[in-house]
Motif scaffolding. Structure first.
Motif, mmCIF file in Angstrom:
data_model
loop_
_atom_site.group_PDB
_atom_site.id
_atom_site.type_symbol
_atom_site.label_atom_id
_atom_site.label_comp_id
_atom_site.label_asym_id
_atom_site.label_seq_id
_atom_site.Cartn_x
_atom_site.Cartn_y
_atom_site.Cartn_z
ATOM 1 N N ALA A 27 8.178 -4.746 40.676
ATOM 2 C CA ALA A 27 8.383 -3.314 40.368
ATOM 3 C C ALA A 27 8.499 -3.138 38.650
ATOM 4 C CB ALA A 27 9.716 -2.695 41.000
ATOM 5 N N ALA A 28 9.267 -3.798 38.006
ATOM 6 C CA ALA A 28 9.213 -3.684 36.631
ATOM 7 C C ALA A 28 7.752 -3.795 36.165
ATOM 8 C CB ALA A 28 10.290 -4.700 36.051
ATOM 9 N N ARG A 29 7.147 -4.669 36.414
ATOM 10 C CA ARG A 29 5.834 -4.928 36.003
ATOM 11 C C ARG A 29 4.966 -3.748 36.417
ATOM 12 N NH1 ARG A 29 2.153 -9.097 34.481
ATOM 13 N NH2 ARG A 29 3.883 -10.627 34.832
ATOM 14 N N SER A 30 5.096 -3.131 37.436
ATOM 15 C CA SER A 30 4.328 -1.969 37.950
ATOM 16 C C SER A 30 4.756 -0.823 36.989
ATOM 17 C CB SER A 30 4.488 -1.690 39.446
ATOM 18 O OG SER A 30 3.833 -0.565 39.708
ATOM 19 N N THR A 31 5.914 -0.707 36.553
ATOM 20 C CA THR A 31 6.406 0.260 35.979
ATOM 21 C C THR A 31 6.096 0.369 34.555
ATOM 22 O OG1 THR A 31 8.809 0.552 37.337
ATOM 23 C CG2 THR A 31 8.372 1.300 34.868
ATOM 24 N N VAL A 32 5.849 -0.948 33.864
ATOM 25 C CA VAL A 32 5.412 -0.779 32.353
ATOM 26 C C VAL A 32 4.038 -1.016 32.356
ATOM 27 C CG1 VAL A 32 7.718 -1.498 31.776
ATOM 28 C CG2 VAL A 32 5.889 -3.258 32.253
ATOM 29 N N ALA A 33 3.510 -1.525 33.387
ATOM 30 C CA ALA A 33 1.931 -1.711 33.306
ATOM 31 C C ALA A 33 1.179 -0.674 32.904
ATOM 32 C CB ALA A 33 1.078 -2.267 34.652
ATOM 33 N N PRO A 34 1.284 0.700 33.076
ATOM 34 C CA PRO A 34 0.425 1.836 32.388
ATOM 35 C C PRO A 34 0.662 1.674 30.697
ATOM 36 C CG PRO A 34 1.424 2.654 34.205
ATOM 37 C CD PRO A 34 1.924 1.248 34.024
ATOM 38 N N PHE A 35 1.839 1.468 30.465
ATOM 39 C CA PHE A 35 1.878 1.392 28.832
ATOM 40 C C PHE A 35 1.152 0.449 28.306
ATOM 41 C CE2 PHE A 35 3.993 -0.154 25.382
ATOM 42 C CZ PHE A 35 4.080 0.848 24.181
ATOM 43 N N TYR A 36 1.176 -0.764 28.683
ATOM 44 C CA TYR A 36 0.379 -1.884 28.341
ATOM 45 C C TYR A 36 -1.118 -1.686 28.408
ATOM 46 C CZ TYR A 36 4.703 -4.250 27.416
ATOM 47 O OH TYR A 36 6.010 -4.325 26.817
ATOM 48 N N LYS A 37 -1.523 -1.205 29.399
ATOM 49 C CA LYS A 37 -3.089 -0.615 29.503
ATOM 50 C C LYS A 37 -3.355 0.194 28.340
ATOM 51 C CE LYS A 37 -6.188 0.807 33.361
ATOM 52 N NZ LYS A 37 -5.889 1.306 34.879
ATOM 53 N N ALA A 38 -2.463 0.967 28.175
ATOM 54 C CA ALA A 38 -2.838 1.963 27.121
ATOM 55 C C ALA A 38 -3.050 1.378 25.521
ATOM 56 C CB ALA A 38 -1.793 3.027 27.102
ATOM 57 N N LEU A 39 -2.635 0.056 25.464
ATOM 58 C CA LEU A 39 -2.786 -0.511 24.265
ATOM 59 C C LEU A 39 -3.998 -1.290 24.156
ATOM 60 C CD1 LEU A 39 0.864 -2.192 24.098
ATOM 61 C CD2 LEU A 39 -0.046 0.171 23.276
#
Length: 160
Positions: A27-39
């Motif tokens: 769940a944590a990975r899913s929550t932060v994944a869009p942020f890292y994708k944006a980088l």
């Protein structure tokens, strides 16, 4: 006895409440994944929307104890970084969860298109580690602390 039972029910219900349950790593990975994708340079056109998706409107990102930026400032900084490193790739390597805090060990690689952080253009690439601690509330990042090894990147770009 009724009081003890009522207190037990109150404590048990609060302890099992989803708001108090620890997030899973998935769940944590899913929550932060869009942020890292944006980088990542591959998603540069969607970068701002991806950051907005992962963060609360009043999200704050701190790179030093007293140097923090709001969401719009971070979005502008990410856009500038993606222009200066047109092949930037940022990967999540590890995720750890403690309560509502998510720690991410990431790795960034790329080849700057020109001078970078004081290093003359060399045509070389860099690979750096990042450590981020994100506080999550209601499924979004509300505060982040981050450290990237940009000195290591400059050293890699400057060595012969």
């Amino acid at each position: 006895m009724k009081r003890v039972l009522a207190l037990y029910m109150l404590v048990t219900t609060a302890a099992l409440s989803p708001a108090r349950a620890e997030m899973t790593v998935e769940a944590a990975r899913s929550t932060v994944a869009p942020f890292y994708k944006a980088l990542n340079a591959a998603f540069a056109p969607q970068s701002a929307d991806l950051i907005r998706q992962a963060t609360a409107p009043d999200w704050t990102s701190c790179r030093e104890n007293d140097v923090c930026s709001g969401r719009d400032e971070v979005i502008a900084g990410v856009a500038a970084r993606l222009k200066s490193v047109p092949d930037l790739t940022w990967q999540i390597k590890d995720v750890a969860v403690a309560g509502n805090q998510v720690t991410v060990r990431g790795e960034a690689t790329g080849k700057p298109a020109g001078p970078f952080m004081g290093a003359a253009y060399s045509g070389k690439s860099f690979k750096v580690m990042s450590i981020d601690i994100h506080t999550i509330e209601n499924g979004r990042m509300v505060r982040s602390y981050h450290v990237e090894d940009w000195i290591g990147a400059v050293r890699q770009l400057s060595t012969e």
